[in-house]
Design an enzyme around this catalytic site. Structure first.
Site, PDB file in Angstrom:
ATOM      1  N   GLU A 233      -0.435  -3.760  16.856  1.00  0.00           N
ATOM      2  CA  GLU A 233      -0.509  -4.101  17.510  1.00  0.00           C
ATOM      3  C   GLU A 233      -0.846  -5.532  16.593  1.00  0.00           C
ATOM      4  O   GLU A 233      -1.984  -6.373  17.209  1.00  0.00           O
ATOM      5  CB  GLU A 233      -1.129  -3.363  18.541  1.00  0.00           C
ATOM      6  CG  GLU A 233      -0.676  -2.636  19.490  1.00  0.00           C
ATOM      7  CD  GLU A 233       0.177  -2.855  20.524  1.00  0.00           C
ATOM      8  OE1 GLU A 233      -0.566  -3.333  21.150  1.00  0.00           O
ATOM      9  OE2 GLU A 233       1.869  -2.104  20.587  1.00  0.00           O
ATOM     10  N   ASP A 263      -1.903   0.169   3.016  1.00  0.00           N
ATOM     11  CA  ASP A 263      -2.163  -0.261   1.542  1.00  0.00           C
ATOM     12  C   ASP A 263      -2.144  -1.722   1.536  1.00  0.00           C
ATOM     13  O   ASP A 263      -2.634  -2.020   0.768  1.00  0.00           O
ATOM     14  CB  ASP A 263      -1.630   0.801   0.312  1.00  0.00           C
ATOM     15  CG  ASP A 263      -2.065   2.291   0.530  1.00  0.00           C
ATOM     16  OD1 ASP A 263      -3.780   2.583   1.322  1.00  0.00           O
ATOM     17  OD2 ASP A 263      -1.266   2.725   0.769  1.00  0.00           O
TER      18      ASP A 263
HETATM   19  O1  KDG Z   1      -1.324   5.501   1.517  1.00  0.00           O
HETATM   20  C1  KDG Z   1       0.507   5.867   0.770  1.00  0.00           C
HETATM   21  C2  KDG Z   1       0.024   7.112   0.081  1.00  0.00           C
HETATM   22  O2  KDG Z   1      -0.434   8.163   1.524  1.00  0.00           O
HETATM   23  C3  KDG Z   1       0.843   7.773  -0.756  1.00  0.00           C
HETATM   24  O3  KDG Z   1       1.069   6.638  -1.368  1.00  0.00           O
HETATM   25  C4  KDG Z   1       0.581   8.987  -0.894  1.00  0.00           C
HETATM   26  O4  KDG Z   1      -2.054   8.616  -2.008  1.00  0.00           O
HETATM   27  C5  KDG Z   1      -1.249   9.535  -1.284  1.00  0.00           C
HETATM   28  C6  KDG Z   1      -1.589  10.109  -0.252  1.00  0.00           C
HETATM   29  O5  KDG Z   1      -2.891  11.016  -1.232  1.00  0.00           O
HETATM   30  O6  KDG Z   1      -1.258  10.490   0.515  1.00  0.00           O
END
Ligand code: KDG
Length: 321
Positions: A233, A263
């Protein structure tokens, strides 16, 4: 010297290439660089800005892989400590045709969890325009939490703009109460907070974007803007002066993997703000990077270069940002 800094735990990710097979049964994996904060550093660098990553890795094959990947992505490694005493973290992720994948971590007691905060005293902040922080690094150990707090103190002294993504990982915390209290306290030091709508429900008890934003705007004096991520959304934005707006997301034909989209969203927002774009333009770019991210199997392999971003925006009939 970089325009952008972040601190976190990097992870060697083994993503299954077999759709809808459990991690127990999958036998074929592809290796990627992962970790929420390092994803943002890669996204910022790919969009053409100098970016530096602060962490600690082991002197082991995963640590070497991570350093190589950072070099390949032009992310600075001057503040990365390499230790013989602890391992670098890794994780397994399955591939699913629907929804979010399952993830299994091997990270407890990693090199990053033993991060030595003295590294922070060596940082050259002279060119830094923005710093991104997330709720994952302070969750991995007491040392990491102490280093995170010390880093925040340095950023406040130097009046550097910060974004904060709660990035809730309940399995890393001793209890939900501790997670909620610590994350909300850490969030109160950030200028821009980026909660997801599901996280709002856990962190302050509502799925209502305006209620989530109002909570964080009242939670800390530093906070000027709250951007609530609404998934496909788009995003709801509210600022301290009461202004609010929603920016719709982009349609995506095929979702390959959702991890890393948040990210990428942060990287899009941060680079646009560094370039002096308006907040609205920054959110459009953030949504675009998030939409590109879900179309590839790794966390950050779908993040665009400026040319790829421009092509995506043109395809979606948005003027170049
Ligand atoms: O946002 C992505 C992350 O979830 C992945 O790269 C792994 O850092 C991480 C986590 O702790 O979940």
């Amino acid at each position: 010297m970089s325009e952008f800094l972040t601190i976190g735990e990097p992870i060697a990710l083994f993503g299954s290439t077999e759709v809808d097979k459990s991690l127990k049964d999958a036998g074929n994996f592809q290796k990627f660089l992962a970790g929420a904060e390092v994803n943002v550093a890669v996204g910022v660098s790919r969009l053409g800005h100098s970016s530096e990553y602060i962490t600690s890795v082991g002197k082991d094959p995963f640590g070497e892989f991570i350093i190589d990947q950072l070099h390949e992505n032009k992310v600075g490694t001057d503040y990365i400590d390499q230790t013989e005493d602890y391992w670098t973290a890794f994780q397994l992720k399955d591939r699913v045709s629907q929804g979010d994948p399952s993830i299994f971590y091997f990270r407890k007691g990693s090199a990053a969890a033993h991060f030595d905060q003295q590294v922070l005293d060596k940082i050259d902040f002279s060119e830094v325009k923005m710093v991104h922080l997330s709720g994952i690094f302070p969750a991995i150990s007491d040392e990491a939490l102490a280093a995170f707090r010390y880093f925040v103190k340095l950023l406040e002294e130097k009046q550097i703009r910060t974004t904060f993504d709660p990035n809730l990982r309940p399995q890393l915390w001793a209890s939900q109460e501790k997670m909620v209290a610590t994350i909300n306290e850490l969030a109160s030091h950030a200028e821009i907070i980026l909660p997801g709508i599901n996280e709002g429900e856990i962190l302050m008890g509502s799925r209502e974007p305006e209620a989530i934003a109002d909570f964080y705007l009242a939670n800390g004096e530093a906070t000027q803007t709250v951007v609530v991520k609404l998934g496909t959304e788009g995003a709801y934005v509210k600022q301290k002066d009461g202004t609010s707006f929603t920016v719709p997301g982009f349609n995506v034909d095929e979702v390959v993997d959702t991890v890393g989209a948040g990210d990428g969203f942060a990287a899009g927002l941060i680079t646009a703000l560094i370039e002096g774009k308006s907040l609205k333009e920054a959110i459009i770019r953030a949504n675009a990077v998030g939409a590109l991210a879900v179309q590839s199997p790794g966390d950050n392999d779908g993040y665009p270069t400026p040319e790829e971003l421009a092509a995506f925006l043109k395809e979606n009939k948005v003027d170049d940002l």
